[in-house]
Scaffold this active site. Structure first.
Site, PDB file in Angstrom:
ATOM      1  CG  ASP A   1      -0.218  -0.041   2.683  1.00  0.00           C
ATOM      2  OD1 ASP A   1       0.854   0.152   2.618  1.00  0.00           O
ATOM      3  OD2 ASP A   1      -0.971  -0.217   3.583  1.00  0.00           O
TER       4      ASP A   1
ATOM      5  CG  ASP B   1      -5.620  -5.512   1.988  1.00  0.00           C
ATOM      6  OD1 ASP B   1      -5.287  -5.014   3.303  1.00  0.00           O
ATOM      7  OD2 ASP B   1      -6.320  -4.878   1.120  1.00  0.00           O
TER       8      ASP B   1
ATOM      9  CG  HIS C   1      -9.316 -22.575  11.538  1.00  0.00           C
ATOM     10  ND1 HIS C   1      -9.770 -23.629  10.627  1.00  0.00           N
ATOM     11  CD2 HIS C   1     -10.255 -21.709  11.249  1.00  0.00           C
ATOM     12  CE1 HIS C   1     -11.117 -23.370  10.582  1.00  0.00           C
ATOM     13  NE2 HIS C   1     -11.374 -22.187  10.843  1.00  0.00           N
TER      14      HIS C   1
ATOM     15  CB  CYS D   1      -5.701 -25.344   8.677  1.00  0.00           C
ATOM     16  SG  CYS D   1      -6.559 -25.479  10.413  1.00  0.00           S
TER      17      CYS D   1
ATOM     18  CB  CYS E   1     -10.762 -26.868   8.088  1.00  0.00           C
ATOM     19  SG  CYS E   1      -9.507 -25.789   7.866  1.00  0.00           S
TER      20      CYS E   1
ATOM     21  CB  CYS F   1      -9.156 -28.473  11.432  1.00  0.00           C
ATOM     22  SG  CYS F   1     -10.029 -26.763  11.523  1.00  0.00           S
TER      23      CYS F   1
END
Length: 376
Positions: A93, A267, A336, A307, A305, A310
């Protein structure tokens, strides 16, 4: 790998779009969610873990990096990609938003902004030219124009004045950016919630000509309904053959609503910030891991999930490490949340390509409305 920056729009479904942004550092599949790596790190995550969630691009922060460790130091150390061990594209940015929101005692003139550092009180000046110089030193692949972003609500005169200043700064940003093959410069549409100002801003930006176009000045306190009402007309004002980036958004339902209105990139710090405060995003809405209902629960956060949180840990364990202020809590919950966001983007890309976006959207809202799984 391409040597150029370009955008291929591959499918549309209503206003929703999917495609690929090609850059020399790799492809970015759209709609894309960019995790925020403010100070050259996505908090609580290793860069390779961020990549493992499916992120194609990260966001870095001009304001924070110019103050510490400084853009000059990062340049001497080989640029931001090498410095933070991230080989894929980076968007930075311009610093304008942080100067508005963080810097006390700022002074705004036609030339730029002078402000005091929130770290040590030292004085700094940020202009369109300096912002382009910093982002070049960082080596960012997608550079944002330097703009001024007024906090909403504001009166029409204030919004018009600010937007026109941003358009003059957009021209100066483009002039200072120069000719840099393989790197992209995005213009930023301003104009608050006002349709006529958004139109004037879009026309000014198209006249200057950019590699992509951002919608700025939203998600600054106006509420979701006002944001969606603005996106209903603002997105359409931007070129269809260039990426459209909604800055600073947002919650999962903000993201789905933005994609439904033609946005390609967004974002937000939310997935990582929420992970550190025990707020977890799941297909069934938001789960608060702090709650006592989880302390004896052997089940995963979300059985669908992939990840590590999980796959390998129970709600009871995640509750325990959060309550104990253990560092692993922020690491697992952030992973996660970032995985959930990237899965959401992949789901939307697939749905748009299949012409099933409306059905995807309905299913997304229905699952969230059901709420979390029943307590044991």
């Amino acid at each position: 790998m391409t040597e150029k920056f370009n955008f291929d729009l591959t499918s549309t479904d209503g206003m929703a779009r999917t495609g690929v942004i090609h850059t020399p550092k790799g492809d970015i599949r759209t709609p894309a969610f960019m995790p925020v790596g403010t100070a050259a790190t996505v908090k609580a995550m290793m860069p390779e873990s961020v990549a493992a969630t499916g992120a194609d691009i990260l966001l870095g922060n001009t304001y924070h990096l110019m103050l510490r460790p400084t853009a000059e130091r990062i340049d001497r150390l080989g640029g931001l990609h090498k410095f933070m061990n991230w080989s894929k594209p980076i968007l930075t940015d311009s610093g304008g938003f942080q100067v508005m929101s963080l810097a006390g005692l700022r002074k705004l003139t036609e030339k730029g902004v002078t402000f005091k550092s929130h770290i040590d009180g030292s004085r700094h000046e940020l202009t369109p030219e300096r912002s382009m110089e910093i982002q070049k030193l960082l080596g960012s692949d997608i550079v944002m124009c330097f703009d001024e972003c007024p906090a909403l609500p504001a009166d029409r005169d204030r919004i018009a004045k600010s937007m026109r200043l941003s358009m003059r700064w957009a021209q100066r940003s483009k002039d200072a950016f120069g000719d840099r093959p393989g790197y992209a410069l995005f213009g930023i549409q301003q104009g608050g919630l006002e349709q006529d100002f958004r139109q004037e801003s879009a026309e000014a930006l198209r006249e200057i000509g950019f590699d992509g176009y951002a919608i700025g000045g939203l998600a600054v306190g106006e509420g979701q309904e006002a944001m969606f009402n603005t996106l209903d007309f603002a997105t359409d004002m931007l070129p269809t053959d260039k990426p459209r980036y909604l800055m600073g958004v947002g919650k999962p339902d903000d993201i789905v609503g933005a994609v439904a209105r033609g946005v390609d990139m967004m974002d937000c710090v939310l997935p990582s910030r929420s992970g550190r405060t025990g707020q977890v995003f799941t297909r069934n809405g938001v789960v608060n891991i702090k709650n006592a209902r989880h302390q004896d629960d052997p089940r995963p956060l979300d059985e669908n999930c992939s990840c590590p949180a999980c796959q390998n840990y129970s709600r009871a364990y995640l509750h325990h490490v959060f309550r104990s202020n253990e560092m692993i809590s922020g690491m697992l919950l952030t992973w996660h949340n970032l995985q959930y966001y990237q899965d959401l983007m992949q789901g939307m890309r697939d749905a748009i390509a299949a012409g099933q976006f409306k059905a995807f959207e309905a299913d997304f809202h229905a699952k969230r409305a059901q709420g979390d799984i029943e307590p044991l």
